[in-house]
Every structure is written in C-alpha cells, then in structure tokens.
Write a protein that holds these residues in place. Sequence first.
Motif, PDB file in Angstrom:
ATOM      1  N   PHE A  29       0.836  -1.210   0.000  1.00 11.83           N
ATOM      2  CA  PHE A  29       0.000   0.000   0.000  1.00 11.83           C
ATOM      3  C   PHE A  29       0.866   1.255   0.000  1.00 11.83           C
ATOM      4  N   ASP A  30       1.937   1.250   0.788  1.00 12.26           N
ATOM      5  CA  ASP A  30       2.811   2.425   0.845  1.00 12.26           C
ATOM      6  C   ASP A  30       3.407   2.723  -0.530  1.00 12.26           C
ATOM      7  N   THR A  31       3.791   1.665  -1.236  1.00 10.79           N
ATOM      8  CA  THR A  31       4.343   1.858  -2.590  1.00 10.79           C
ATOM      9  C   THR A  31       3.292   2.459  -3.508  1.00 10.79           C
ATOM     10  N   LEU A  32       2.059   1.910  -3.443  1.00 11.78           N
ATOM     11  CA  LEU A  32       1.007   2.375  -4.342  1.00 11.78           C
ATOM     12  C   LEU A  32       0.517   3.789  -3.996  1.00 11.78           C
ATOM     13  N   SER A  33       0.603   4.148  -2.721  1.00 12.02           N
ATOM     14  CA  SER A  33       0.117   5.470  -2.325  1.00 12.02           C
ATOM     15  C   SER A  33       1.234   6.515  -2.326  1.00 12.02           C
ATOM     16  N   GLY A  34       2.455   6.065  -2.623  1.00 12.65           N
ATOM     17  CA  GLY A  34       3.572   7.003  -2.689  1.00 12.65           C
ATOM     18  C   GLY A  34       4.072   7.414  -1.333  1.00 12.65           C
ATOM     19  N   SER A  35       3.745   6.644  -0.260  1.00 19.05           N
ATOM     20  CA  SER A  35       4.227   7.005   1.073  1.00 19.05           C
ATOM     21  C   SER A  35       5.315   6.025   1.488  1.00 19.05           C
ATOM     22  N   ASN A  36       6.095   6.408   2.492  1.00 18.47           N
ATOM     23  CA  ASN A  36       7.142   5.502   2.955  1.00 18.47           C
ATOM     24  C   ASN A  36       6.671   4.632   4.114  1.00 18.47           C
ATOM     25  N   GLY A  37       5.429   4.858   4.558  1.00 19.39           N
ATOM     26  CA  GLY A  37       4.845   3.991   5.585  1.00 19.39           C
ATOM     27  C   GLY A  37       5.288   4.301   6.989  1.00 19.39           C
ATOM     28  N   SER A  38       6.185   5.273   7.196  1.00 19.38           N
ATOM     29  CA  SER A  38       6.734   5.486   8.522  1.00 19.38           C
ATOM     30  C   SER A  38       5.738   6.139   9.469  1.00 19.38           C
ATOM     31  N   ASP A  39       4.796   6.933   8.916  1.00 18.91           N
ATOM     32  CA  ASP A  39       3.934   7.711   9.798  1.00 18.91           C
ATOM     33  C   ASP A  39       2.854   6.879  10.470  1.00 18.91           C
ATOM     34  N   GLY A  40       2.319   5.849   9.782  1.00 17.22           N
ATOM     35  CA  GLY A  40       1.207   5.118  10.390  1.00 17.22           C
ATOM     36  C   GLY A  40       1.531   3.705  10.779  1.00 17.22           C
ATOM     37  N   ALA A  41       2.526   3.107  10.134  1.00 20.18           N
ATOM     38  CA  ALA A  41       2.749   1.679  10.345  1.00 20.18           C
ATOM     39  C   ALA A  41       3.277   1.377  11.741  1.00 20.18           C
ATOM     40  N   LYS A  42       4.048   2.314  12.313  1.00 19.37           N
ATOM     41  CA  LYS A  42       4.688   2.022  13.582  1.00 19.37           C
ATOM     42  C   LYS A  42       3.687   1.844  14.708  1.00 19.37           C
ATOM     43  N   ASN A  43       2.647   2.670  14.748  1.00 17.19           N
ATOM     44  CA  ASN A  43       1.680   2.548  15.836  1.00 17.19           C
ATOM     45  C   ASN A  43       0.472   1.700  15.463  1.00 17.19           C
ATOM     46  N   GLY A  44       0.498   1.082  14.277  1.00 10.97           N
ATOM     47  CA  GLY A  44      -0.560   0.151  13.880  1.00 10.97           C
ATOM     48  C   GLY A  44      -1.810   0.811  13.372  1.00 10.97           C
ATOM     49  N   LYS A  45      -1.859   2.126  13.348  1.00 12.76           N
ATOM     50  CA  LYS A  45      -3.063   2.801  12.881  1.00 12.76           C
ATOM     51  C   LYS A  45      -3.045   2.909  11.370  1.00 12.76           C
ATOM     52  N   ALA A  46      -4.239   2.933  10.792  1.00  8.22           N
ATOM     53  CA  ALA A  46      -4.334   3.113   9.349  1.00  8.22           C
ATOM     54  C   ALA A  46      -3.910   4.524   8.998  1.00  8.22           C
ATOM     55  N   THR A  47      -3.109   4.636   7.960  1.00  2.00           N
ATOM     56  CA  THR A  47      -2.680   5.975   7.547  1.00  2.00           C
ATOM     57  C   THR A  47      -3.773   6.616   6.712  1.00  2.00           C
ATOM     58  N   LYS A  48      -3.649   7.926   6.505  1.00  2.48           N
ATOM     59  CA  LYS A  48      -4.637   8.639   5.706  1.00  2.48           C
ATOM     60  C   LYS A  48      -4.203   8.753   4.251  1.00  2.48           C
ATOM     61  N   LYS A  49      -3.136   8.073   3.913  1.00  6.17           N
ATOM     62  CA  LYS A  49      -2.706   8.071   2.520  1.00  6.17           C
ATOM     63  C   LYS A  49      -3.734   7.338   1.667  1.00  6.17           C
ATOM     64  N   THR A  50      -3.795   7.664   0.398  1.00  2.00           N
ATOM     65  CA  THR A  50      -4.729   6.983  -0.502  1.00  2.00           C
ATOM     66  C   THR A  50      -4.008   6.558  -1.770  1.00  2.00           C
ATOM     67  N   MET A  51      -4.627   5.627  -2.499  1.00  3.68           N
ATOM     68  CA  MET A  51      -4.081   5.207  -3.793  1.00  3.68           C
ATOM     69  C   MET A  51      -5.174   5.328  -4.853  1.00  3.68           C
ATOM     70  N   THR A  52      -4.751   5.441  -6.092  1.00  3.49           N
ATOM     71  CA  THR A  52      -5.683   5.655  -7.202  1.00  3.49           C
ATOM     72  C   THR A  52      -5.627   4.492  -8.183  1.00  3.49           C
ATOM     73  N   LEU A  53      -6.623   4.451  -9.062  1.00  5.90           N
ATOM     74  CA  LEU A  53      -6.612   3.450 -10.138  1.00  5.90           C
ATOM     75  C   LEU A  53      -5.371   3.624 -11.005  1.00  5.90           C
ATOM     76  N   ALA A  54      -5.002   4.865 -11.270  1.00  7.29           N
ATOM     77  CA  ALA A  54      -3.828   5.123 -12.110  1.00  7.29           C
ATOM     78  C   ALA A  54      -2.565   4.506 -11.498  1.00  7.29           C
ATOM     79  N   ALA A  55      -2.435   4.621 -10.163  1.00  9.23           N
ATOM     80  CA  ALA A  55      -1.264   4.041  -9.489  1.00  9.23           C
ATOM     81  C   ALA A  55      -1.263   2.522  -9.604  1.00  9.23           C
ATOM     82  N   LEU A  56      -2.459   1.934  -9.452  1.00  9.54           N
ATOM     83  CA  LEU A  56      -2.588   0.477  -9.565  1.00  9.54           C
ATOM     84  C   LEU A  56      -2.258   0.022 -10.984  1.00  9.54           C
ATOM     85  N   GLN A  57      -2.772   0.751 -11.969  1.00  5.84           N
ATOM     86  CA  GLN A  57      -2.505   0.396 -13.368  1.00  5.84           C
ATOM     87  C   GLN A  57      -1.031   0.557 -13.705  1.00  5.84           C
TER      88      GLN A  57
END
Length: 469
Positions: A29-57
């Motif tokens: 998800f971090d790769t697809l949303s362009g985030s490095n995952g550091s802000d939300g992954a450490k405390n287990g909470k879902a981050t507010k980052k989002t991903m798009t169809l374009a990123a998936l494609q």
Amino acid sequence: KMGNAESNAYQNHISRFLPEEQSDIDGIFDTLSGSNGSDGAKNGKATKKTMTLAALQAAYTREPLPEQMTVRLYNGMKSIDLTGKSSGLDEKIAKEQFVLFMSNLLKGNAEEKISIIMRMISKTEGPVKGKQIQEFTEDLIMSVVHVLSYRKELKGWSLENTRDSASGVKALASQLLSELRLSDRTKPVGPQLMETNLDRNVVEDWVYQVPQISAFLSVVVRQGLHVLHSLPDQTKDIVNLVPSCKGIRRGFVSLFDIPSIMYINSHLPPELQHKWQLLFSSRIHGESFSQLSVHIVNKGPCIVILKDVDGYIFGGFASQSWEVKPQFQGDSRCFLFSVSPSLAVYTYTGYNDHYMYLNQGQQTMPNGLGMGGQHGYFGLWIDSDYGKGHSKAKPRCTTYNSPQLSAKEDFTLDVMEVWAVGEPPKSAKKKGKSILDVDPQAQALLEMAGKSRQSEGLREPIQEDEADD
C-alpha cells in the motif's frame, strides 16, 4: 467517533494476518500510495494516505495482470464502504479499504467475499446478468493463466508446450457457470442464462459451491499484486492448482491447455495432484499400440488423452497401473472427461465395475484399451489396430454416465498422450521394461525360434526428471 470506528475495523481485519503478512500489505500500500509507511505503520493505525486506479494500473497492468482485471480489483477495493454511505463517489482507495479488501478476499468466507465479487462483476449495485458473470469468470481464468506464466509458477508447463489457452478459458468458464442455480434451484443455460438477472444470494451460493472462484481470486491478488505470495497461508491455494510437468522435450505441444490441466487435476485424488509425467505421445513414440502398451504398463495411475480427426479432445483417468489382461481393472476413482469442445468430468455411477481394460494378442477377447461401458460398447475405446476407436454411449455410458465423447461414434484417432500422475510405483522406478520383460512367455518363444531381441539396444532411457529444462 468515525476515526475510532475506522480504526476498530482496521484493527479487526489486520489482526487476521500474521505480523510478516501485515508488513507485506503495508509495504504494497505504501508503494502504491507514494508514502514511505513510517507515519502510520509504527503505531498500527491506518494511515490517511490513498491510492488511485492510475497508481494500480501503472504498477501492475500489462505485465503481471491484464488491464481489465486491474480495473476489476480496483472496483472491488472501492466496494468496501467505510462510511455507511456509497463509497462510489470517492475515486481514491484509503488504507482501511485496502486492508479490508485483502482480509475479506483472502481470509473471508463466501458471505464476506460477495460484496467485493459483485462489484468486480459490475460497477453498479444490484443484480447482475449471467453474461456479466461469464465475462468476469473468463477474465479471472485468463488472469490466472497470465500471472502464473508471468511469475514463472507453471512448474514446467508453459504457453508454448500446451494448447492455446483461449478456448480453454472459455470452456472452463462455461463449466464453472454450469453450477449456477437460481433461487428456485433451476439451472438456466445458454442464451437464457446470459440474459437472466441474478441477485447477490444466487451469486454468493455459486461462489460457495465453486471453490475455484475463491482460489483463482487468491492467486490473482497474491501473485498479480505480489502480496503475500510467498507466505505460508498461500500454499494451500495454489500448491496443487497446477501440477509439476516432467518428461517432455523441447518442441512438444500437449493436447492439454492450462485451464483444462487445472480442472482435470482438481478431480484427481489429492495425493496424485502434485506431479504429471509424460509416458507416451503418438507424436514422439509413434502410432503403435504395442508402443503404447510398453510405455504405460505398470507405471501407476495415469491420464489418457486423445484427439480424434474431427478435433474433439477427451480421455480418462486410470486410478491404477495398467496391466495387460483379459479382465476389467481399476476402481471407483477412475473417470472419463472431455476437454474440447466442452470441458467436463464424468465420474463413477455405481452401475458396474468396468473401470478400465487393456488387452493384447488374444483371440477370444477384445484387444485394445477401454474405459467404462462394456465390450463392444465402451465409453472410451482405442482398438489394438491402432488408429481406430469408439465412444458408444447411447444415451450415456453405464459406468461413468458420460455422453459420446468423440465427434462420431466410431472415430479415427489423430493424436494420443498418456501422463503418469503422482509418484511412480517402486517397480516403475527401476530400469525400463519392454513388453518382453513383462511377458516372459513371449521372450521364451522368441529365443526358441532363434530370434534375437532387437529391442534390447533400443530401449528408451528412463525419463524420471529428464526434461526439467
């Protein structure tokens, strides 16, 4: 409150995954949303980052997955409703949606999967037509073949050494759709099915009854998106989906296509689903009944497949080693099948025990290879006068309830293959035997007549794992 609700749903679903699986999902998800995952992954909470169809494609279309399947996966993710309102208005996928999608599709039951599958079938809510389910199923099967080929997970099979998969995709989709039942348990077929509106309960029942749909979706997600593809839970999904292929040579093209291999393999006893090995091919070993016998006798359970000159492809599974003798052999695990023009398996009826038969050189009994029915009226018969056969099943074969498998009742054989399945019996692992080794009487007669054993120097080397290249 909304934040807490989202967080609770996220925690409930992420807890279905092992820690290393959670890390894998976070990373994708971090790769697809362009985030490095550091802000939300450490405390287990879902981050507010989002991903798009374009990123998936951009990440997956054209190589691992066909474009239409990438769009279907995206629509499935969008079907996860976090707010209680229609989520169709938001074109971006939140992390909570991504995690719930993975949780429901990979770990859920039919009820949990159905909302996602309905949205993958159709972008709009409400009932779907049979034609839409057919298109979804064909896309799904095509994507499984494509992604397994792309990830080099076909275990020795390839798109080059099997029949073109396009017809196999359609045949397997039709076979899976034949399990659809309306709420009154009737079975719509043909044009009627294509135009019938099917509600969520009907589709959910179908997904529950047809395990291939869930298995195929799991393969597409795991191998296509490359998430959880090498972690423990996935092995039961695909370990026996495609058996390993042994004993073929370069340039060989089987009568099987990848979808039919997956379907026929799923009907074998579980202990025989992991490996197929080519024993005989008329294209390699010649059009000879004695050659056929030499290569298949005492080699353990195997699959016989043949094509008649009209292009029909069909065969049978022999649950025990073939033996040359004037009696029926085998057991109730044997079955007959059709690959083209339709894909189907026909199993034991309980009517008689005429499972399989192989005889040669007898004056008083039929000489040839047969399965099901009775002498002169086999469900599948190859005459010892190689090249001729019949499938006499009016209206159905008594042993297997199969219809006429060939285009004409009496057919002319075009190509034939025999595949050993599972591990070979201990006797077959020893040095190869000729028909003379099997029949000492024939050997003695030759020696009495002063004839040399000309086959002695022509024996084929044992092919145990001959062509893993």
